[in-house]
Design a protein around this motif. Structure first.
Motif, PDB file in Angstrom:
ATOM      1  N   SER A  85       0.826  -1.202   0.000  1.00 63.02           N
ATOM      2  CA  SER A  85       0.000   0.000   0.000  1.00 63.02           C
ATOM      3  C   SER A  85       0.858   1.249   0.000  1.00 63.02           C
ATOM      4  O   SER A  85       0.565   2.229  -0.684  1.00 63.02           O
ATOM      5  CB  SER A  85      -0.925  -0.005   1.228  1.00 63.02           C
ATOM      6  OG  SER A  85      -1.788  -1.123   1.203  1.00 63.02           O
ATOM      7  N   LEU A  86       1.941   1.213   0.799  1.00 62.51           N
ATOM      8  CA  LEU A  86       2.847   2.358   0.822  1.00 62.51           C
ATOM      9  C   LEU A  86       3.465   2.578  -0.546  1.00 62.51           C
ATOM     10  O   LEU A  86       3.598   3.716  -1.010  1.00 62.51           O
ATOM     11  CB  LEU A  86       3.945   2.123   1.870  1.00 62.51           C
ATOM     12  CG  LEU A  86       3.524   2.262   3.325  1.00 62.51           C
ATOM     13  CD1 LEU A  86       4.684   1.854   4.232  1.00 62.51           C
ATOM     14  CD2 LEU A  86       3.071   3.674   3.640  1.00 62.51           C
ATOM     15  N   ALA A  87       3.861   1.472  -1.197  1.00 61.65           N
ATOM     16  CA  ALA A  87       4.456   1.612  -2.530  1.00 61.65           C
ATOM     17  C   ALA A  87       3.461   2.226  -3.499  1.00 61.65           C
ATOM     18  O   ALA A  87       3.809   3.078  -4.331  1.00 61.65           O
ATOM     19  CB  ALA A  87       4.916   0.242  -3.039  1.00 61.65           C
ATOM     20  N   ALA A  88       2.192   1.796  -3.401  1.00 59.93           N
ATOM     21  CA  ALA A  88       1.167   2.380  -4.279  1.00 59.93           C
ATOM     22  C   ALA A  88       0.981   3.848  -3.989  1.00 59.93           C
ATOM     23  O   ALA A  88       0.817   4.675  -4.893  1.00 59.93           O
ATOM     24  CB  ALA A  88      -0.153   1.622  -4.103  1.00 59.93           C
ATOM     25  N   LEU A  89       1.004   4.201  -2.690  1.00 58.14           N
ATOM     26  CA  LEU A  89       0.872   5.607  -2.318  1.00 58.14           C
ATOM     27  C   LEU A  89       2.019   6.432  -2.875  1.00 58.14           C
ATOM     28  O   LEU A  89       1.830   7.533  -3.390  1.00 58.14           O
ATOM     29  CB  LEU A  89       0.835   5.722  -0.788  1.00 58.14           C
ATOM     30  CG  LEU A  89       0.784   7.144  -0.207  1.00 58.14           C
ATOM     31  CD1 LEU A  89      -0.494   7.841  -0.646  1.00 58.14           C
ATOM     32  CD2 LEU A  89       0.872   7.090   1.307  1.00 58.14           C
ATOM     33  N   ILE A  90       3.225   5.865  -2.802  1.00 52.96           N
ATOM     34  CA  ILE A  90       4.396   6.583  -3.321  1.00 52.96           C
ATOM     35  C   ILE A  90       4.267   6.783  -4.819  1.00 52.96           C
ATOM     36  O   ILE A  90       4.518   7.863  -5.352  1.00 52.96           O
ATOM     37  CB  ILE A  90       5.677   5.792  -2.992  1.00 52.96           C
ATOM     38  CG1 ILE A  90       5.914   5.817  -1.473  1.00 52.96           C
ATOM     39  CG2 ILE A  90       6.887   6.358  -3.713  1.00 52.96           C
ATOM     40  CD1 ILE A  90       6.906   4.797  -1.006  1.00 52.96           C
TER      41      ILE A  90
ATOM     42  N   VAL B 142      11.063   1.854   2.394  1.00 48.42           N
ATOM     43  CA  VAL B 142      10.296   0.651   2.061  1.00 48.42           C
ATOM     44  C   VAL B 142      11.163  -0.344   1.297  1.00 48.42           C
ATOM     45  O   VAL B 142      11.165  -1.550   1.580  1.00 48.42           O
ATOM     46  CB  VAL B 142       9.044   1.029   1.243  1.00 48.42           C
ATOM     47  CG1 VAL B 142       8.375  -0.215   0.680  1.00 48.42           C
ATOM     48  CG2 VAL B 142       8.063   1.807   2.108  1.00 48.42           C
ATOM     49  N   ARG B 143      11.921   0.149   0.315  1.00 50.12           N
ATOM     50  CA  ARG B 143      12.802  -0.742  -0.451  1.00 50.12           C
ATOM     51  C   ARG B 143      13.817  -1.422   0.459  1.00 50.12           C
ATOM     52  O   ARG B 143      14.079  -2.625   0.332  1.00 50.12           O
ATOM     53  CB  ARG B 143      13.538   0.052  -1.534  1.00 50.12           C
ATOM     54  CG  ARG B 143      12.674   0.434  -2.718  1.00 50.12           C
ATOM     55  CD  ARG B 143      13.431   1.304  -3.688  1.00 50.12           C
ATOM     56  NE  ARG B 143      14.734   0.758  -4.035  1.00 50.12           N
ATOM     57  CZ  ARG B 143      15.634   1.388  -4.772  1.00 50.12           C
ATOM     58  NH1 ARG B 143      15.368   2.590  -5.236  1.00 50.12           N
ATOM     59  NH2 ARG B 143      16.791   0.821  -5.057  1.00 50.12           N
ATOM     60  N   THR B 144      14.402  -0.661   1.382  1.00 50.86           N
ATOM     61  CA  THR B 144      15.390  -1.227   2.296  1.00 50.86           C
ATOM     62  C   THR B 144      14.739  -2.246   3.227  1.00 50.86           C
ATOM     63  O   THR B 144      15.342  -3.271   3.557  1.00 50.86           O
ATOM     64  CB  THR B 144      16.053  -0.103   3.111  1.00 50.86           C
ATOM     65  OG1 THR B 144      16.647   0.842   2.221  1.00 50.86           O
ATOM     66  CG2 THR B 144      17.130  -0.651   4.032  1.00 50.86           C
ATOM     67  N   ALA B 145      13.511  -1.972   3.655  1.00 51.14           N
ATOM     68  CA  ALA B 145      12.824  -2.894   4.552  1.00 51.14           C
ATOM     69  C   ALA B 145      12.537  -4.231   3.879  1.00 51.14           C
ATOM     70  O   ALA B 145      12.554  -5.283   4.528  1.00 51.14           O
ATOM     71  CB  ALA B 145      11.522  -2.259   5.051  1.00 51.14           C
ATOM     72  N   LEU B 146      12.286  -4.220   2.590  1.00 53.88           N
ATOM     73  CA  LEU B 146      11.939  -5.449   1.880  1.00 53.88           C
ATOM     74  C   LEU B 146      13.149  -6.281   1.485  1.00 53.88           C
ATOM     75  O   LEU B 146      13.043  -7.491   1.319  1.00 53.88           O
ATOM     76  CB  LEU B 146      11.130  -5.106   0.621  1.00 53.88           C
ATOM     77  CG  LEU B 146       9.731  -4.529   0.858  1.00 53.88           C
ATOM     78  CD1 LEU B 146       9.122  -4.063  -0.462  1.00 53.88           C
ATOM     79  CD2 LEU B 146       8.834  -5.560   1.524  1.00 53.88           C
ATOM     80  N   ASP B 147      14.317  -5.643   1.336  1.00 52.91           N
ATOM     81  CA  ASP B 147      15.474  -6.339   0.769  1.00 52.91           C
ATOM     82  C   ASP B 147      16.752  -5.716   1.318  1.00 52.91           C
ATOM     83  O   ASP B 147      17.036  -4.547   1.079  1.00 52.91           O
ATOM     84  CB  ASP B 147      15.444  -6.222  -0.757  1.00 52.91           C
ATOM     85  CG  ASP B 147      16.511  -7.057  -1.444  1.00 52.91           C
ATOM     86  OD1 ASP B 147      17.388  -7.594  -0.752  1.00 52.91           O
ATOM     87  OD2 ASP B 147      16.467  -7.158  -2.684  1.00 52.91           O
TER      88      ASP B 147
ATOM     89  N   VAL C 206      12.118   9.653   0.409  1.00 48.90           N
ATOM     90  CA  VAL C 206      12.729   9.009   1.566  1.00 48.90           C
ATOM     91  C   VAL C 206      11.894   7.821   2.030  1.00 48.90           C
ATOM     92  O   VAL C 206      12.432   6.762   2.371  1.00 48.90           O
ATOM     93  CB  VAL C 206      12.916  10.032   2.706  1.00 48.90           C
ATOM     94  CG1 VAL C 206      13.325   9.333   3.995  1.00 48.90           C
ATOM     95  CG2 VAL C 206      13.973  11.064   2.333  1.00 48.90           C
ATOM     96  N   LEU C 207      10.567   7.969   2.023  1.00 50.86           N
ATOM     97  CA  LEU C 207       9.704   6.863   2.419  1.00 50.86           C
ATOM     98  C   LEU C 207       9.860   5.695   1.446  1.00 50.86           C
ATOM     99  O   LEU C 207       9.910   4.529   1.854  1.00 50.86           O
ATOM    100  CB  LEU C 207       8.250   7.324   2.454  1.00 50.86           C
ATOM    101  CG  LEU C 207       7.214   6.269   2.864  1.00 50.86           C
ATOM    102  CD1 LEU C 207       7.530   5.718   4.245  1.00 50.86           C
ATOM    103  CD2 LEU C 207       5.814   6.853   2.827  1.00 50.86           C
TER     104      LEU C 207
END
Length: 452
Positions: free
Chosen positions: A25-30, A179-184, A174-175
């Motif tokens: 959802s965050l990725a879609a928001l971004i 998110v990218r760092t959190a996933l991988d 930045v968000l």
């Protein structure tokens, strides 16, 4: 940035299901925010040319004087947007920390029909670094833009051509990096590069006790160190991450953002995407391709034991007995990305590595003898090169031996421009990944029959 770190960590700590849905959802928001930002701009922009127009910081000059010390030349009254063709610029300059300093600078930009699209401030002990995203008349050069700013009181001004990606506002960007760092975990070096711009990032492995590397790591305090154009941070696994940007000093705000991103990575621990592609090779066998990390070291060592000395020698270019020592480094997400190929029984029969090497990127392959010449190497290489292209790499290189016809054939099979360098039997093959050639590349070829 620390607020973003805490928010993402709290999401991930709730378990595997909730984070996946929320992060999507965050990725879609971004993506929506980025699209809205670009849609709201009234003038289209072309990507920067090969010459980005980057100019080194300028010398200080008293406010109100032109480049030769004269009064600034007049122009038509400003305030309007650029007429005709325009270009995007990133600019950074230092102004006095005094009321009205920024207003003088903005007025000077307006007189030249330069539109300020965004502004970030970086307070310093003396003065303030202001970072602008500008839209200027296309005929204005970077040197001319710097002269305008210097005349208005800016010092140590740096300019570089920008593109549409820079239109995304700073909080959204930045968000997205968080998110990218959190996933991988392998995204951390790439996220730092996007956060800090053109820079060289090196990850130094955890040192052995008493060695020179140990003394260097101990010299970096737990909170990190900032030294003008170099910042150093303690890596979660015990090593050191160093970032160098010779053309532009880091600000305390940039240092704090980078430190928060590394802290996020440390708090989340080891992680790689869980997707697995089940593929059918040209000869009919099914294999699974997935990401791998240091948890796969035992399976990788078992594959080493099944490989011939010739295969290991072709891959590691050194004593075969030392091959196992490289695996912790090669499989660490800190130094790149690894793909593993496994059979239906779960046995790993191939490894492909994409390794960050400062400003360059290396690809390396190892396929077990019994599984060679079935298309596994070409499939791994194509996927690694696609990853490099997605990460914005301009080229990838492979180090092999001139007699390794399989690796040379796999590189040729990419359909990309290649450069060859041979020295004492060692062959370095470099593939260029500029946009014009990437569109013609022949990337993953095996048939996907499912995703787990």
């Amino acid at each position: 940035m620390s607020d973003v770190t805490d928010a993402v960590v709290r999401l991930v700590e709730h378990g595997p299901t909730v984070p996946a849905m929320v992060l999507v959802s965050l990725a879609a928001l971004i993506a929506t925010a980025g699209f809205h930002t670009r849609w709201s701009r009234r003038h289209g922009q072309a990507p920067p040319a090969d010459d980005t127009g980057a100019r080194p910081p300028t010398a200080e000059r008293p406010a109100g004087t032109g480049p030769t010390g004269s009064e600034p030349g007049g122009s038509e009254p400003g305030g309007s947007e650029p007429v005709g063709e325009s270009a995007l610029w990133r600019m950074r300059t230092t102004v006095r920390d005094a009321p009205g300093s920024l207003a003088v600078l903005c007025a000077a930009l307006a007189e030249q029909r330069i539109d300020i699209l965004s502004l970030q401030t970086h307070p310093l002990t003396e003065g303030t670094v202001d970072e602008f995203l500008l839209r200027a008349p296309d005929e204005l050069s970077g040197a001319e833009l710097a002269d305008v700013v210097t005349t208005a009181g800016g010092a140590r001004t740096w300019t570089e051509r920008a593109d549409a990606h820079d239109l995304v506002d700073a909080p959204t960007r930045v968000l997205g990096l968080a998110v990218r760092t959190a996933l991988d975990a392998a995204e951390l070096p790439l996220a730092l590069r996007q956060l800090l711009g053109r820079c060289t990032i090196r990850s130094h492995p955890a040192p052995t006790e008493g060695g020179a590397a140990a003394r260097a790591a101990e010299a970096v305090p737990p909170e990190g160190a900032l030294e003008d154009t170099v910042l150093r941070l303690r890596a979660p696994e015990g090593g050191v991450i160093s970032v160098e940007r010779p053309h532009l000093p880091f600000t305390p705000a940039e240092f704090a953002r980078a430190r928060a991103l590394v802290e996020l990575d440390a708090r989340l621990g080891p992680r790689v995407p869980r997707e697995r592609d089940v593929l059918t090779l040209p000869e009919g066998s099914d294999i699974t391709v997935r990401r791998a990390d240091t948890r796969d070291v035992p399976a990788a060592k078992a594959m080493h034991e099944r490989c011939s000395e010739r295969t290991l020698g072709m891959r590691y270019h050194g004593p075969v007995g030392d091959a196992d020592r490289y695996l912790n480094h090669l499989l660490s997400p800190r130094f790149g990305r690894t793909l593993a190929v496994q059979t239906a029984s779960g046995r790993i029969v191939g490894l492909g590595h994409l390794l960050w090497d400062g400003d360059e990127t290396e690809v390396a392959l190892l396929v077990e003898d019994g599984w060679q010449r079935r298309g596994i190497g070409s499939e791994l290489l194509a996927r690694l090169v696609a990853m490099a292209a997605d990460a914005g790499c301009e080229s990838v290189y492979a180090i092999t031996q001139a007699s390794n016809t399989g690796m040379v054939a796999a590189m040729r099979g990419l359909g990309l421009p290649l450069d060859y360098q041979i020295e004492e039997g060692t062959l370095v093959v470099t593939a260029r990944l500029d946009p014009a050639t990437r569109s013609a590349a022949r990337l993953p070829q095996a048939e996907r029959i499912g995703r787990e």
